[in-house]
Design an enzyme around this catalytic site. Structure first.
Site, PDB file in Angstrom:
ATOM      1  N   GLU A  78       0.427  10.965   5.421  1.00 31.81           N
ATOM      2  CA  GLU A  78       0.091   9.533   5.269  1.00 31.81           C
ATOM      3  C   GLU A  78       1.320   8.853   4.614  1.00 31.81           C
ATOM      4  O   GLU A  78       1.642   7.670   5.381  1.00 31.81           O
ATOM      5  CB  GLU A  78      -0.978   9.246   4.049  1.00 31.81           C
ATOM      6  CG  GLU A  78      -1.508   7.666   3.958  1.00 31.81           C
ATOM      7  CD  GLU A  78      -2.728   7.774   3.110  1.00 31.81           C
ATOM      8  OE1 GLU A  78      -2.781   7.251   2.277  1.00 31.81           O
ATOM      9  OE2 GLU A  78      -3.555   8.596   3.363  1.00 31.81           O
ATOM     10  N   ASP A  86       0.890  -1.280  -0.079  1.00 26.55           N
ATOM     11  CA  ASP A  86       0.219   0.012   0.169  1.00 26.55           C
ATOM     12  C   ASP A  86       0.850   1.336   0.089  1.00 26.55           C
ATOM     13  O   ASP A  86       0.488   2.474  -0.577  1.00 26.55           O
ATOM     14  CB  ASP A  86      -0.989   0.009   1.322  1.00 26.55           C
ATOM     15  CG  ASP A  86      -2.291   0.763   0.984  1.00 26.55           C
ATOM     16  OD1 ASP A  86      -2.785   0.802  -0.136  1.00 26.55           O
ATOM     17  OD2 ASP A  86      -2.528   1.574   1.853  1.00 26.55           O
ATOM     18  N   GLU A 135     -10.767   6.425  -2.256  1.00 22.19           N
ATOM     19  CA  GLU A 135     -10.903   6.790  -0.971  1.00 22.19           C
ATOM     20  C   GLU A 135     -12.044   6.304  -0.122  1.00 22.19           C
ATOM     21  O   GLU A 135     -11.933   5.730   1.299  1.00 22.19           O
ATOM     22  CB  GLU A 135     -11.030   8.169  -0.783  1.00 22.19           C
ATOM     23  CG  GLU A 135      -9.968   9.091  -1.441  1.00 22.19           C
ATOM     24  CD  GLU A 135      -8.566   9.027  -0.674  1.00 22.19           C
ATOM     25  OE1 GLU A 135      -8.336   8.110   0.013  1.00 22.19           O
ATOM     26  OE2 GLU A 135      -7.953  10.117  -0.465  1.00 22.19           O
ATOM     27  N   GLU A 159      -9.737  -3.220  -6.195  1.00 23.53           N
ATOM     28  CA  GLU A 159      -9.521  -3.191  -4.665  1.00 23.53           C
ATOM     29  C   GLU A 159      -9.830  -4.338  -4.027  1.00 23.53           C
ATOM     30  O   GLU A 159      -8.931  -5.043  -3.455  1.00 23.53           O
ATOM     31  CB  GLU A 159     -10.687  -2.124  -3.865  1.00 23.53           C
ATOM     32  CG  GLU A 159     -10.563  -0.763  -4.163  1.00 23.53           C
ATOM     33  CD  GLU A 159      -9.441  -0.077  -3.341  1.00 23.53           C
ATOM     34  OE1 GLU A 159      -8.811  -0.865  -2.576  1.00 23.53           O
ATOM     35  OE2 GLU A 159      -8.881   0.906  -3.551  1.00 23.53           O
TER      36      GLU A 159
END
Length: 251
Positions: free
Chosen positions: A118, A77, A170, A240
């Site tokens: 992040e 990620d 998101e 995803e």
């Protein structure tokens, strides 16, 4: 007296009909207020659920996650987020060129402002979990997802389509990790910070605002652009699912 009673009954019947009409109009308004995106999510509910209630997420929620899988997800990620930064920047550029409402740019900037923090968070978490980020090689599902992001950066991709993808990416994380923080969840204590990063209420509110901006654009869009945006939404959900699959060691 009989005549008066008949008049009362007629008035009651008229009142009943008016109430039914009002309820019908209210129901109709609710359908309109649902929004284009919510309508698509409802239409493709099984795929949306596969992306937001994936076995990897379920394992985090019920406390049975394989921590090796979590480490794999963390490293992959980090790579994805680094590819997401230029994509987010491209959405901002499209907004500057195509939107008629400066609020769009403000909302997008709000999301971009969090990306620097992040990336710093990934470094901190990698150190905590013993993951050497510089040694991580992107796996096939990650490569495919990052390539998809790059394709959306093309000037040929309409702002409305890119904004829909931005929201979807998101929103999946927000919905997934908020699920792991709900009452009754047995998420491991050491993973709660990760879940809170995307599952917190502030991020949830921002995602709702982003959805509102995307809906506004979709309502004004041509049928062709809407079809493209819906296709992009579906592709994000598929990617995803593939990303979560990739994260599970041994799968």
């Amino acid at each position: 007296m009989l005549h008066e009673r008949e008049e009362e009954e007629e008035e009651e019947e008229m009142d009943k009909q008016q109430q039914q009409q009002q309820e019908s109009r209210s129901s109709s308004n609710k359908k309109v207020d649902l929004g284009v995106i919510a309508t698509w999510v409802k239409k493709h509910a099984s795929l949306y659920e596969a992306a937001t209630r994936h076995p990897f997420i379920e394992s985090i929620r019920n406390g049975t996650v394989d921590l090796s899988s979590f480490r794999r997800w963390l490293g992959q990620d980090n790579i994805f987020v680094r590819a997401f930064v230029p994509f987010a920047a491209s959405v901002l550029v499209k907004a500057c060129n195509e939107t008629d409402d400066s609020s769009d740019m403000e909302v997008i900037l709000g999301g971009m402002a969090a990306l620097n923090d992040e990336l710093a968070w990934f470094k901190k978490e990698a150190s905590k979990w013993g993951v050497t980020l510089s040694a991580i090689v992107p796996l096939a599902a990650n490569v495919g997802y990052c390539s998809f992001l790059k394709s959306l950066m093309s000037s040929e991709v309409e702002y409305t389509v890119a904004l829909t993808a931005f929201w979807a990416i998101e929103a999946v994380y927000q919905d997934s990790f908020a699920y792991c923080l709900e009452e009754g969840a047995e998420t491991l204590e050491e993973l709660k910070e990760t879940c809170y990063r995307w599952g917190n209420d502030d991020f949830g509110e921002w995602c709702c605002t982003l959805e509102e901006r995307a809906n506004r654009r979709l309502q004004m869009a041509s049928e062709d652009v809407r079809k493209k945006a819906e296709a992009v939404l579906l592709r994000v959900l598929e990617l995803e699912v593939e990303f979560w699959d990739m994260s599970r060691v041994g799968i």
